[in-house]
Scaffold this motif. Structure first.
Motif, short mmCIF file in Angstrom:
data_model
loop_
_atom_site.label_atom_id
_atom_site.label_comp_id
_atom_site.label_asym_id
_atom_site.label_seq_id
_atom_site.Cartn_x
_atom_site.Cartn_y
_atom_site.Cartn_z
N TYR A 10 41.10 11.50 -16.78
CA TYR A 10 41.94 10.32 -16.97
C TYR A 10 42.78 10.09 -15.72
O TYR A 10 43.74 10.81 -15.45
N GLY A 11 42.37 9.11 -14.93
CA GLY A 11 43.12 8.73 -13.73
C GLY A 11 43.56 9.92 -12.91
O GLY A 11 42.82 10.88 -12.73
N ARG A 12 44.78 9.86 -12.44
CA ARG A 12 45.31 10.96 -11.62
C ARG A 12 45.79 12.14 -12.45
O ARG A 12 46.20 13.15 -11.89
N SER A 13 45.73 12.01 -13.78
CA SER A 13 46.11 13.14 -14.63
C SER A 13 45.04 14.22 -14.59
O SER A 13 45.28 15.35 -14.99
N GLY A 14 43.85 13.85 -14.13
CA GLY A 14 42.76 14.81 -14.01
C GLY A 14 42.12 15.14 -15.34
O GLY A 14 42.01 14.29 -16.22
N ILE A 15 41.74 16.40 -15.49
CA ILE A 15 41.08 16.83 -16.72
C ILE A 15 42.11 16.90 -17.84
O ILE A 15 43.16 17.54 -17.68
N CYS A 16 41.80 16.23 -18.92
CA CYS A 16 42.70 16.21 -20.08
C CYS A 16 41.90 16.52 -21.34
O CYS A 16 40.74 16.13 -21.45
N LYS A 55 40.32 -1.26 -21.76
CA LYS A 55 39.01 -1.31 -21.09
C LYS A 55 39.04 -0.74 -19.67
O LYS A 55 38.07 -0.19 -19.20
N ASP A 56 40.15 -0.88 -18.97
CA ASP A 56 40.22 -0.44 -17.57
C ASP A 56 41.08 0.82 -17.43
O ASP A 56 41.88 0.95 -16.53
N ALA A 57 40.88 1.76 -18.31
CA ALA A 57 41.75 2.93 -18.41
C ALA A 57 41.49 4.00 -17.36
O ALA A 57 42.20 4.99 -17.32
N ASN A 58 40.48 3.83 -16.51
CA ASN A 58 40.14 4.89 -15.55
C ASN A 58 39.94 6.22 -16.27
O ASN A 58 40.45 7.25 -15.84
N ALA A 59 39.24 6.17 -17.35
CA ALA A 59 38.94 7.37 -18.12
C ALA A 59 37.43 7.47 -18.28
O ALA A 59 36.73 6.47 -18.43
N ARG A 60 36.95 8.70 -18.20
CA ARG A 60 35.51 8.94 -18.39
C ARG A 60 35.30 10.36 -18.88
O ARG A 60 36.19 11.22 -18.75
N ARG A 61 34.12 10.58 -19.42
CA ARG A 61 33.77 11.93 -19.83
C ARG A 61 33.56 12.79 -18.58
O ARG A 61 33.21 12.28 -17.52
N GLN A 95 42.03 3.36 -3.83
CA GLN A 95 41.02 2.77 -4.72
C GLN A 95 39.92 3.78 -5.04
O GLN A 95 39.49 3.89 -6.19
N ALA A 96 39.46 4.50 -4.03
CA ALA A 96 38.40 5.49 -4.24
C ALA A 96 38.88 6.61 -5.17
O ALA A 96 38.16 7.03 -6.08
N LEU A 97 40.09 7.06 -4.96
CA LEU A 97 40.64 8.14 -5.79
C LEU A 97 40.83 7.68 -7.23
O LEU A 97 40.46 8.38 -8.17
N ASN A 98 41.37 6.49 -7.40
CA ASN A 98 41.64 5.97 -8.74
C ASN A 98 40.38 5.53 -9.49
O ASN A 98 40.44 5.27 -10.69
N SER A 99 39.27 5.46 -8.81
CA SER A 99 38.02 5.03 -9.45
C SER A 99 37.51 6.04 -10.47
O SER A 99 36.68 5.72 -11.30
N CYS A 100 37.99 7.27 -10.37
CA CYS A 100 37.50 8.38 -11.20
C CYS A 100 36.02 8.65 -10.95
O CYS A 100 35.34 9.24 -11.79
N ASP A 101 35.52 8.21 -9.81
CA ASP A 101 34.12 8.39 -9.44
C ASP A 101 34.03 9.59 -8.50
O ASP A 101 34.53 9.55 -7.37
#
Length: 176
Positions: A10-16, A55-61, A95-101
Motif C-alpha cells: 500500500y503506497g509508501r506504507s509498504g507491506i501491510c 480506485k486509485d489507492a496505490n494498493a496491490r497484492r 511517480q515511479a516510487l508511488n506507482s507501486c510497480d
C-alpha cells in the motif's frame, strides 16, 4: 477486493497486513463506507485506513515467489529512467516510487546507481534527493522480495548481485 489476513503493498506504507474490513466510527467520515484497516509491517503499532471503493489507492497484492524469481531474471533488461531535464528528476522518481510497480522501483535503483557512480568518478557525492529516493526504492523492492522469497532483507543486495552475475555467467558460457 482484498481479504482480511492478506498481505498487500500500500503506497509508501509498504507491506501491510489487512487486519479488518469494517465501517469506521470516526467523526467527519462516511459511516456507511467500508474501509481496509492495514497494519504496516515496517511500523509496528500503526494503522492505515483506506476506503474499499477507492480506485486509485496505490494498493496491490504482493508478487508471488515465482514472479519474484522472474523479476530477478529480467533485472538486466529493465531500463533506467530516462530523465534529461534535471528539474523533472525528483517528480519522475516520486511517480515511479508511488506507482507501486516493482519494475519501476528497479528502474529508480538502476538510474540512481549509475548517477552515483558517475558522480563518484567526478569526485562528487550523491545528492540528497537521489540518496533519499534510492533508499526508498531499495527499501520497497528489497522488503517485498525478501518477504515473498523467505529471505532476510539485509541480505537482498548481495543475493541479487550474486544471482544476476550467475545468470550472466551462464549466458556467456552458453554462447558458441
Amino acid at each position: 477486493m482484498f481479504e482480511k489476513g492478506e498481505y498487500i503493498i500500500y503506497g509508501r506504507s509498504g507491506i501491510c497486513k489487512i487486519e479488518d474490513i469494517t465501517h469506521l466510527s470516526i467523526s467527519g467520515i462516511d459511516q456507511q463506507k467500508l474501509y481496509y484497516v492495514l497494519a504496516p509491517l515496517n511500523t509496528r503499532g500503526s494503522r492505515v485506513y483506506f476506503p474499499v471503493d477507492k480506485k486509485d489507492a496505490n494498493a496491490r497484492r504482493l508478487i508471488s515467489e515465482k514472479e519474484a524469481w522472474a523479476l530477478l531474471d529480467e533485472i538486466r533488461d529493465i531500463p533506467e529512467i530516462g530523465i534529461t531535464n534535471e528539474k523533472l528528476r525528483e517528480d519522475a522518481y516520486r511517480q515511479a516510487l508511488n506507482s507501486c510497480d516493482y519494475r519501476q522501483w528497479v528502474s529508480i535503483i538502476k538510474t540512481l546507481y549509475q548517477r552515483k557512480q558517475m558522480r563518484i568518478s567526478r569526485g562528487k557525492k550523491m545528492g540528497t534527493t537521489d540518496e533519499r529516493y534510492m533508499k526508498l526504492a531499495e527499501d520497497a523492492l528489497y522488503s517485498e522480495l525478501a518477504f515473498v522469497m523467505g529471505k532476510n532483507k539485509a541480505d537482498m543486495v548481495s543475493f541479487i548481485e550474486e544471482y544476476v552475475a550467475k545468470k550472466e555467467n551462464e549466458k556467456a558460457e552458453a554462447l558458441p
